[in-house]
Write an enzyme that holds these catalytic residues in place. Structure first.
Site, PDB file in Angstrom:
ATOM      1  N   THR A  74       0.832  -1.201   0.000  1.00 53.13           N
ATOM      2  CA  THR A  74       0.000   0.000   0.000  1.00 53.13           C
ATOM      3  C   THR A  74       0.868   1.253   0.000  1.00 53.13           C
ATOM      4  O   THR A  74       0.582   2.227  -0.714  1.00 53.13           O
ATOM      5  CB  THR A  74      -0.933   0.016   1.224  1.00 53.13           C
ATOM      6  OG1 THR A  74      -1.736  -1.173   1.225  1.00 53.13           O
ATOM      7  CG2 THR A  74      -1.847   1.229   1.197  1.00 53.13           C
ATOM      8  N   TRP A  96       2.434   1.625  -3.424  1.00 49.52           N
ATOM      9  CA  TRP A  96       1.435   2.075  -4.397  1.00 49.52           C
ATOM     10  C   TRP A  96       1.321   3.598  -4.375  1.00 49.52           C
ATOM     11  O   TRP A  96       1.131   4.228  -5.424  1.00 49.52           O
ATOM     12  CB  TRP A  96       0.075   1.460  -4.080  1.00 49.52           C
ATOM     13  CG  TRP A  96      -1.019   1.879  -5.012  1.00 49.52           C
ATOM     14  CD1 TRP A  96      -1.356   1.334  -6.215  1.00 49.52           C
ATOM     15  CD2 TRP A  96      -1.936   2.978  -4.822  1.00 49.52           C
ATOM     16  NE1 TRP A  96      -2.403   2.007  -6.779  1.00 49.52           N
ATOM     17  CE2 TRP A  96      -2.788   3.011  -5.949  1.00 49.52           C
ATOM     18  CE3 TRP A  96      -2.127   3.912  -3.811  1.00 49.52           C
ATOM     19  CZ2 TRP A  96      -3.804   3.951  -6.080  1.00 49.52           C
ATOM     20  CZ3 TRP A  96      -3.136   4.861  -3.949  1.00 49.52           C
ATOM     21  CH2 TRP A  96      -3.962   4.866  -5.074  1.00 49.52           C
ATOM     22  N   HIS A  97       1.447   4.185  -3.186  1.00 44.03           N
ATOM     23  CA  HIS A  97       1.296   5.632  -3.083  1.00 44.03           C
ATOM     24  C   HIS A  97       2.483   6.395  -3.644  1.00 44.03           C
ATOM     25  O   HIS A  97       2.308   7.530  -4.119  1.00 44.03           O
ATOM     26  CB  HIS A  97       1.074   6.036  -1.620  1.00 44.03           C
ATOM     27  CG  HIS A  97      -0.327   5.849  -1.146  1.00 44.03           C
ATOM     28  ND1 HIS A  97      -0.769   4.686  -0.559  1.00 44.03           N
ATOM     29  CD2 HIS A  97      -1.406   6.677  -1.190  1.00 44.03           C
ATOM     30  CE1 HIS A  97      -2.048   4.807  -0.250  1.00 44.03           C
ATOM     31  NE2 HIS A  97      -2.462   6.007  -0.623  1.00 44.03           N
ATOM     32  N   GLY A  98       3.683   5.855  -3.574  1.00 40.98           N
ATOM     33  CA  GLY A  98       4.822   6.606  -4.065  1.00 40.98           C
ATOM     34  C   GLY A  98       6.111   5.818  -4.056  1.00 40.98           C
ATOM     35  O   GLY A  98       6.212   4.756  -3.428  1.00 40.98           O
TER      36      GLY A  98
END
Length: 448
Positions: A297, A300-302
């Site tokens: 997670t 996925w964000h950065g």
């Protein structure tokens, strides 16, 4: 093009909605697909070929999964693995290299992965109609920043949806609610956060005020976008589930993440956590499964190490609650549980807004008083001048406005109904005034 754009609000959206409801039923999906491509390509047409290419690749792989190999045999597993790696490579090349990232790539890549997983698992058949498949991936309310609607959940709505006056009106009010969150609150808080974070001499109070401003801005910005997206989809007869459920009223971190970005959490639950074994295994394996989900997670964000730290931080907190603190937390007063949850979430957001790990660490040190004073004259000025804004933003982040509107409508009084409608119209006019008078501020999740 963005939802908080005057051209979108007064020209693109009204024209598309009006034409959609007059074109023949057999042409509605094609019309929506064309409108979605125009919407997506408006800012930079160079992004469109990447979206189209990924759609074609997954359309072909889905048909092969469904028609050539069947499901859950060695050939299907091999083809699924190839498709997943292809999608992840597509995402990684753009997101984690110096190549410019197409807008919304994190969101529409997870949509295409959902399609492959659902076909392989038998939740849906391979889509023979390319237009319908492309509409699922590219539908303009959700293509840039979600919600991430799983293919199995949207398939029937693509085939047969039933627009209604109630759904249409609900969509309009939800769009206006999201616009208020974004334009009036999130954009104003963005200026406050920027000023506080740039202070040359931070203090303990200013550091916490920075975190509070960003926490509220991020929620009101992203939930505002989700409300607008879900509201727009309703104008075309699509019913999408809510993506946020007032997470800052949560009484634990586990509850917080069931209320925040619900569609992303559901995606990782269905396609990562449960396939890894979920809760149907030893506690140690459950711990590993949760940590894998949280690290992914974060990634996925950065691409920076900050997002890995953020994922590890929340993974540890969720595991502590799940395995050690579950019963003890229930003994605390509700108000204390909410405050502790919000403080822990706010600390985690430091890894979001700080560009580097060293800056995140410096901010965390300032929050506990290492190397900085408790307060200063500038800090007290910012606190006093922004107190009302923060108080109203907290109110907007709670369930109180929704409960008040619901009670007024349940009274079945024409006076109350007229008053509610008038409030939405007034809020819309104020939002337009804000957009005319202020500089455009993009949605925060566009960069993810």
């Amino acid at each position: 093009m963005a939802f908080n754009n005057l051209f979108f609000i007064f020209l693109f959206a009204p024209v598309v909605v009006a034409l959609y409801h007059v074109v023949p039923k057999r042409a509605k999906n094609l019309f929506l697909l064309a409108a979605s491509y125009v919407f997506y390509a408006w800012g930079d047409i160079a992004n469109l070929p990447f979206l189209f290419l990924l759609t074609i690749m997954d359309y072909a792989i889905g048909l092969l999964l469904d028609r050539l190999y069947g499901r859950r045999n060695a050939g299907a597993r091999l083809l699924l693995t190839f498709g997943v790696l292809l999608n992840l490579a597509f995402l990684a090349v753009f997101k984690y290299t110096s190549i410019g990232m197409p807008l919304g790539v994190s969101f529409y890549t997870f949509s295409t992965l959902s399609y492959l997983f659902d076909v392989y698992q038998g939740r849906a058949e391979g889509e023979p109609n390319f237009i319908d498949m492309a509409l699922y991936v590219s539908f303009f309310p959700k293509v840039i920043s979600g919600p991430i609607v799983q293919y199995g959940d949207m398939r029937e709505r693509i085939d047969d949806r039933q627009p209604s006056w109630g759904l249409f009106c609900g969509g309009l009010t939800l769009f206006v609610s999201g616009l208020v969150k974004k334009v009036i609150f999130a954009d104003t808080l963005s200026g406050v956060f920027g000023t506080l974070y740039a202070m040359e001499q931070p203090t303990v109070v200013s550091s916490w005020l920075t975190v509070i401003a960003y926490s509220l801005e991020l929620y009101l910005d992203f939930s505002g976008y989700s409300d607008m997206a879900i509201g727009l989809a309703a104008l075309f007869g699509f019913k999408f589930d809510k993506n946020f459920d007032h997470p800052y009223e949560s009484k634990s971190m586990r509850e917080f993440w069931k209320r925040w970005h619900i569609s992303l959490g559901a995606w990782f639950l269905d396609y990562v956590y449960i396939p890894l074994g979920g809760n149907r295994c030893s506690k140690f394996r459950q711990f590993l499964n949760l940590m894998v989900v949280w690290v992914l997670t974060g990634i996925w964000h950065g691409a920076t190490i900050n997002f890995v730290f953020w994922g590890l931080y929340h993974g540890v907190l969720v595991c502590l609650e799940h395995f050690a603190l579950k019963e003890k937390q229930r003994e605390w007063p509700t108000w204390l549980r909410i405050i502790v949850t919000d403080l822990l979430a706010g600390i985690g957001w430091v890894f979001f807004f700080a560009p580097t790990a060293s800056e995140a660490l410096a901010c965390l040190q300032h929050m506990v008083g290492i190397g900085v004073p408790l307060a200063s004259g500038a800090t007290l000025y910012y606190l006093q001048s922004n107190f009302l804004l923060i108080a109203l933003a907290v109110l907007a982040s709670s369930t109180l406005p929704r409960r008040g509107i619901t009670r007024m409508l349940q009274a079945r009084s024409s006076i109350f109904s007229t008053l509610v409608a008038a409030c939405y119209v007034i809020c819309f006019v104020i939002c337009v005034a804000f957009m005319v008078g202020n500089t455009y501020v993009p949605f925060l999740y566009f960069k993810f």
